[in-house]
Design a protein around this motif. Sequence first.
Motif, short mmCIF file in Angstrom:
data_model
loop_
_atom_site.label_atom_id
_atom_site.label_comp_id
_atom_site.label_asym_id
_atom_site.label_seq_id
_atom_site.Cartn_x
_atom_site.Cartn_y
_atom_site.Cartn_z
N THR A 59 0.81 -1.23 0.00
CA THR A 59 0.00 0.00 0.00
C THR A 59 0.84 1.28 0.00
O THR A 59 0.29 2.35 -0.24
N LEU A 60 2.14 1.20 0.28
CA LEU A 60 2.96 2.42 0.48
C LEU A 60 3.93 2.59 -0.68
O LEU A 60 5.15 2.46 -0.52
N HIS A 61 3.41 2.94 -1.86
CA HIS A 61 4.27 2.98 -3.04
C HIS A 61 5.30 4.10 -2.96
O HIS A 61 6.39 3.97 -3.51
N GLN A 62 4.98 5.19 -2.28
CA GLN A 62 5.97 6.28 -2.21
C GLN A 62 7.19 5.86 -1.39
O GLN A 62 8.31 6.28 -1.67
N ALA A 63 6.98 5.04 -0.39
CA ALA A 63 8.12 4.53 0.40
C ALA A 63 8.89 3.46 -0.38
O ALA A 63 10.10 3.29 -0.19
N LEU A 64 8.20 2.75 -1.27
CA LEU A 64 8.87 1.70 -2.05
C LEU A 64 9.85 2.29 -3.07
O LEU A 64 10.93 1.74 -3.29
N ALA A 65 9.47 3.40 -3.69
CA ALA A 65 10.20 3.92 -4.85
C ALA A 65 11.71 4.02 -4.65
O ALA A 65 12.48 3.47 -5.45
N PRO A 66 12.20 4.68 -3.59
CA PRO A 66 13.67 4.80 -3.47
C PRO A 66 14.38 3.49 -3.12
O PRO A 66 15.60 3.40 -3.26
N SER A 92 -11.80 -11.04 3.31
CA SER A 92 -10.96 -11.78 4.25
C SER A 92 -10.19 -10.88 5.21
O SER A 92 -9.92 -11.27 6.34
N SER A 93 -9.84 -9.66 4.77
CA SER A 93 -8.98 -8.81 5.60
C SER A 93 -9.76 -7.80 6.44
O SER A 93 -9.25 -7.30 7.44
N GLY A 94 -10.97 -7.44 5.99
CA GLY A 94 -11.71 -6.37 6.65
C GLY A 94 -11.24 -4.99 6.21
O GLY A 94 -11.80 -3.98 6.65
N CYS A 95 -10.20 -4.91 5.36
CA CYS A 95 -9.73 -3.63 4.83
C CYS A 95 -10.51 -3.32 3.56
O CYS A 95 -10.67 -4.19 2.70
N SER A 96 -10.98 -2.09 3.43
CA SER A 96 -11.79 -1.79 2.24
C SER A 96 -11.11 -0.76 1.35
O SER A 96 -10.34 0.09 1.82
N ASP A 97 -11.34 -0.90 0.06
CA ASP A 97 -10.97 0.09 -0.93
C ASP A 97 -9.49 0.44 -0.94
O ASP A 97 -9.11 1.62 -0.90
N LEU A 98 -8.64 -0.56 -1.03
CA LEU A 98 -7.20 -0.32 -1.18
C LEU A 98 -6.76 -0.55 -2.63
O LEU A 98 -5.56 -0.62 -2.92
N ASP A 112 -6.67 1.23 -5.42
CA ASP A 112 -5.81 2.23 -6.08
C ASP A 112 -4.39 2.17 -5.51
O ASP A 112 -3.41 2.28 -6.26
N GLU A 113 -4.30 2.01 -4.18
CA GLU A 113 -2.97 1.89 -3.57
C GLU A 113 -2.24 0.65 -4.09
O GLU A 113 -1.05 0.71 -4.42
N HIS A 114 -2.95 -0.46 -4.17
CA HIS A 114 -2.32 -1.69 -4.65
C HIS A 114 -1.87 -1.55 -6.11
O HIS A 114 -0.79 -2.01 -6.49
N ARG A 115 -2.67 -0.90 -6.92
CA ARG A 115 -2.30 -0.74 -8.34
C ARG A 115 -1.03 0.10 -8.48
O ARG A 115 -0.10 -0.27 -9.21
N ALA A 116 -0.98 1.24 -7.78
CA ALA A 116 0.20 2.10 -7.85
C ALA A 116 1.44 1.35 -7.37
O ALA A 116 2.54 1.48 -7.92
N PHE A 117 1.26 0.54 -6.33
CA PHE A 117 2.38 -0.21 -5.76
C PHE A 117 2.88 -1.26 -6.76
O PHE A 117 4.08 -1.39 -7.00
N LEU A 118 1.96 -2.01 -7.34
CA LEU A 118 2.36 -3.09 -8.25
C LEU A 118 3.03 -2.54 -9.50
O LEU A 118 3.96 -3.16 -10.03
N GLN A 119 2.58 -1.39 -9.97
CA GLN A 119 3.22 -0.79 -11.15
C GLN A 119 4.70 -0.52 -10.88
O GLN A 119 5.55 -0.75 -11.74
N LEU A 120 5.01 -0.06 -9.69
CA LEU A 120 6.41 0.17 -9.31
C LEU A 120 7.15 -1.14 -9.07
O LEU A 120 8.27 -1.34 -9.56
N ALA A 121 6.52 -2.02 -8.31
CA ALA A 121 7.16 -3.28 -7.91
C ALA A 121 7.49 -4.16 -9.10
O ALA A 121 8.41 -4.99 -9.04
N TRP A 164 -15.92 -11.72 -7.43
CA TRP A 164 -15.50 -10.44 -8.03
C TRP A 164 -14.18 -9.95 -7.45
O TRP A 164 -13.41 -9.27 -8.15
N GLU A 165 -13.88 -10.32 -6.21
CA GLU A 165 -12.62 -9.89 -5.60
C GLU A 165 -11.42 -10.56 -6.30
O GLU A 165 -10.39 -9.93 -6.53
#
Length: 250
Positions: A128-135, A152-158, A160-169, A187-188
């Motif tokens: 979820t923390l793509h800005q920290a991943l970049a450097p 399964s996690s109870g976390c909702s609507d992540l 966009d964060e996951h997409r930005a992260f995976l693009q970098l990763a 659907w998940e």
Amino acid sequence: MSNVPASMVECFSSIQGEGVLVGLRQAFVRFSGCNLNCSFCDTPGMSQAPKDCLLELTPGRRDFLKVGNPMSGERVVALIESWAEGWPGIHHSVSVTGGEPLLHGAHLLELLPKLRRFLPIHLETNGTLHQALAPLIPHLDYIGMDIKLPSSSGCSDLWDEHRAFLQLAAQRSVYVKVVVDQSTEDWEIERSCQMIAEIDPAIPLILQPMTLPDGTIAVSPLRALEFQELAGRLKEVRVIPQTHKFMGQL
Ligand code: SF4
């Protein structure tokens, strides 16, 4: 040496129980704290930093030494160096894990190049923390990132964060891990696969059936097969539960 101290939970040697590196021996470096609050979280020391970090002196022998937090990077580098020199070849890589290790980005920026002199680096992250991943990208060899499903996690609507992260990763050797249980909806899985396919359909997807506190698997055999079929648009989809729990490993 690293001048930025960090709150850490433990450093120990064990068998990787999850993801594409399953079964390999790793040196685990676990940081405290997390930016999420998953309902299935089974990791100790995440709500508040522990007073002490546990350092395993002999790899795999559980002879832990307590060192007060926050801990300097020098202690971690010295430990991994002693393992590399005293037990050459037994570890495949260092697994940097948590919690969410990217909360300690400044520390990692100093620590990872030094650890990488001895072993390749595997980052385990909630993705979820793509800005920290970049450097940190140039200092990583493997990235295992989660996609947190609301069911399964109870976390909702992540998403966009996951997409930005995976693009970098995707610049490194990356795989995606998704924890599933009996409440996971089709659907998940489909939305996760669509995201991965749009970035690179060759990125491996690990479907990880949740292990309940009593040790049972929270997905029926039929449902595990259905999940894998739903992910058919990807080239590599594996169903792997948390194997370290079967083996009594940390
Ligand atoms: S991301 Fe990992 S450490 Fe953080 S709350 Fe979720 S399961 Fe726990």
